[in-house]
Write an enzyme that holds these catalytic residues in place. Structure first.
Site: not given
Ligand code: HEM
Ligand SMILES: Cc1cc2nc3c(=O)[nH]c(=O)nc-3n(C[C@H](O)[C@H](O)[C@H](O)COP(=O)(O)O)c2cc1C
Length: 494
Positions: A237, A265, A356
């Site tokens: 991330y 995403d 995801h």
């Protein structure tokens, strides 16, 4: 200099929003100034104000998160152990150990759904809610499964399939199967040891593990748990503070990690309502509240997300990533053909076609449906050979995996099935899941007349209905519960 010793009773006095101290692993922190920055919201910390928060903190945060993110001045000292009352002592790991008596024997588990059903019955509610939830009405979550039903198979016969070889190569690594363990945060919500359980099982079964940024275990712990020669990837991330990101990436590379999967995403985390409900139904007792907690939480979360996950991440950043690492870069979360083409042109090593696990944008299409579009776009642009294409979302069966390979995927990621297997039976559970998937895939390959992965081709899958959603809509559970059905004149009188 010895650390300042603070009595348990002293800590207990600081139990308000303005003045909020907590004990974590024997250390006392002043978390008041951090409340509004906390990505998990104000509520969970306030609940622990003035208390030993170790048990609430431990399953959902990596060990080193405090060192990495909490300003040093918020550490006040150590709790004086002689003042700690009996009941605040941490529960022993044994007491938290898996309760095997409630479960069927592992050998009776026959498929990924069996693990899920046992997990649903035996996991702690907050763990189950976090793992199982999807965004909004969970239509994409369900569609990830349903989409496979719109692909049918065309087997070849009279092929010598005495031996079937399921092994393949992904980002240059040999893998015993064309699948990997995808990154899923907060492993300790399901198993007290967390993600290292997945590492060990991946090691014995020779498949790749993708380690999450937000793992409960630290990266070093997962690295230490790997077997000689075992391959791990790292899911990233991207932080607004690029120095933090750079440090994470360089650290992963220095630890021999073989691939950097940048999640693209999640400029904002999806709303997962099942999960939100388990966290916010019960009020924090004995804590001063101002009635604005839910508003504060939203503000806090939004602010925190903008620092922990940068919504400003964009295509221009790819060059910078290439400049700080030699690891192959893979973009995780591509959802349309045009973006796959951009990724190939940006020179990344691969993409993961993914929504995801249905946890981000609801009514986004399934991974398998996007895969078909992505391969078509790449082919038309003459870019198929420029990058490897992976896919995840809803993969539970050997046939699912086969279909993705037929459509051109290099490998397939699984998220929840590994979490459920880990949470219910630990390492042997994860190993059994991998063995079952291997058995299923081997059988499908034999029945399809494809002795090796390279024999699998697109003509083996009928995809003409894949992108048609007519008559195939997933169940809309909430809407169905609240919608009052209309009725005819006769029906209304019945
Ligand atoms: C009393 C202490 C604490 C408690 C009870 C607590 C609890 C929680 C909870 C319940 C979540 C939500 C997890 C989810 O999304 O399901 C969370 C998330 C998070 N917390 Fe804490 N926390 C504490 C302290 C801290 C500290 C000191 C830090 C960092 C220095 C921190 C960093 C984070 C981060 C980065 C997340 C985001 C995880 C995610 O989005 O998946 N927390 N926390
Ligand atoms: C509980 C849970 C946590 C997840 N955490 C992350 C994460 O931190 N980063 C990420 O890129 N993907 C995350 N994912 C998505 C997975 O990597 C993967 O895309 C998805 O789980 C695949 O769908 P499946 O669960 O149906 O197999 C998470 C998924 C779940 C279920």
């Amino acid at each position: 200099m010895p650390h300042r010793l603070i009595s348990f009773a002293d800590v207990a006095k600081h139990n308000t929003k303005e003045d909020c101290w907590c004990i974590i692993h024997g250390k006392v922190y002043n978390l008041g100034p951090f409340l509004n920055e906390h990505p998990g919201g104000v509520g969970p910390i306030l609940k622990q104000a003035g208390k030993d928060a170790t048990e609430a903190f431990e399953p959902i945060h990596p060990k080193d998160i405090i060192d990495r993110f909490l300003p040093k001045e918020l550490y006040l000292g150590d709790v004086d152990p002689t003042t700690v009352p009996e009941k605040s002592v941490e529960e022993s790991p044994d007491a938290k150990a898996l309760n095997m008596t409630k479960k069927p024997s592992l050998s009776a588990i026959l498929n990924a759904f069996d693990f899920e059903s046992v997990a649903r019955r035996t996991m702690k509610p907050e763990g189950w809610a976090y793992y199982s939830s999807g965004a909004d009405d969970e239509l994409t979550l369900q569609e990830n499964h349903a989409a496979f039903h719109r692909i049918w198979l065309r087997p070849r016969v009279l092929v010598n399939v005495r031996t079937v070889d399921t092994s393949t190569t992904m980002l240059g690594t040999r893998s015993s199967l064309p699948l990997y363990i995808s990154a899923t945060a907060l492993g300790k919500l399901g198993h007290r040891e967390g993600e290292v359980v997945l590492t060990r099982a991946a090691g014995t079964r020779q498949i790749v593990q993708m380690m999450p940024t937000l793992a409960s275990c630290s990266l070093d712990e997962m690295v230490a748990a790997r077997a000689t020669g075992q391959t791990q990837w790292f899911q990233l991330y991207v932080n607004s503070d690029r120095k933090i990101t750079e440090r994470l990436v360089r650290h992963a590379e220095s630890k021999g990690v073989k691939g950097l999967f940048i999640t693209v995403d999640a400029p904002q985390l999806g709303r997962r309502e099942k999960d939100m409900r388990t966290k916010f139904v019960d009020d924090a007792p004995d804590v001063q509240r101002d009635g604005k907690e839910s508003i504060n939480r939203n503000e806090g979360a939004a602010r925190a997300i903008s620092s922990f996950i940068d919504p400003g991440l964009c295509w221009d950043d790819i060059e910078w990533f290439k400049s700080i690492t030699k690891m192959p870069i893979v973009l995780k979360g591509i959802q349309r053909g045009e973006d796959a083409v951009l990724a190939a042109k940006a020179g990344v090593a691969g993409i993961v076609v993914s929504n995801h696990g249905g946890r981000q944008l609801d009514t986004a299409r399934s991974g398998i449906e996007i895969l078909e579009e992505v391969m078509t776009y790449l082919k038309e642009a003459g870019l198929t050979d420029r990058l490897e294409v992976y896919v995840d979302g809803g993969f539970r069966r050997g046939t699912d995996i086969f279909k993705a390979l037929a459509l051109g995927a290099k490998g397939v990621g699984l998220g929840r099935p590994f979490l459920y297997a880990m949470s219910t039976y630990g390492q042997p559970g994860v190993e059994r899941l991998i063995d079952l998937l291997r058995d299923e895939l081997e059988m499908v390959m034999r029945l399809m007349g494809t002795p090796s992965i390279k024999d699998i081709s697109k003509d083996m899958a009928v995809v003409k209905n894949l992108s048609s959603h007519v008559g195939q809509a997933p169940a809309d559970s909430l809407y169905r519960q609240v919608y009052e059905r209309q009725s005819t004149i006769i029906g209304s009188k019945l």
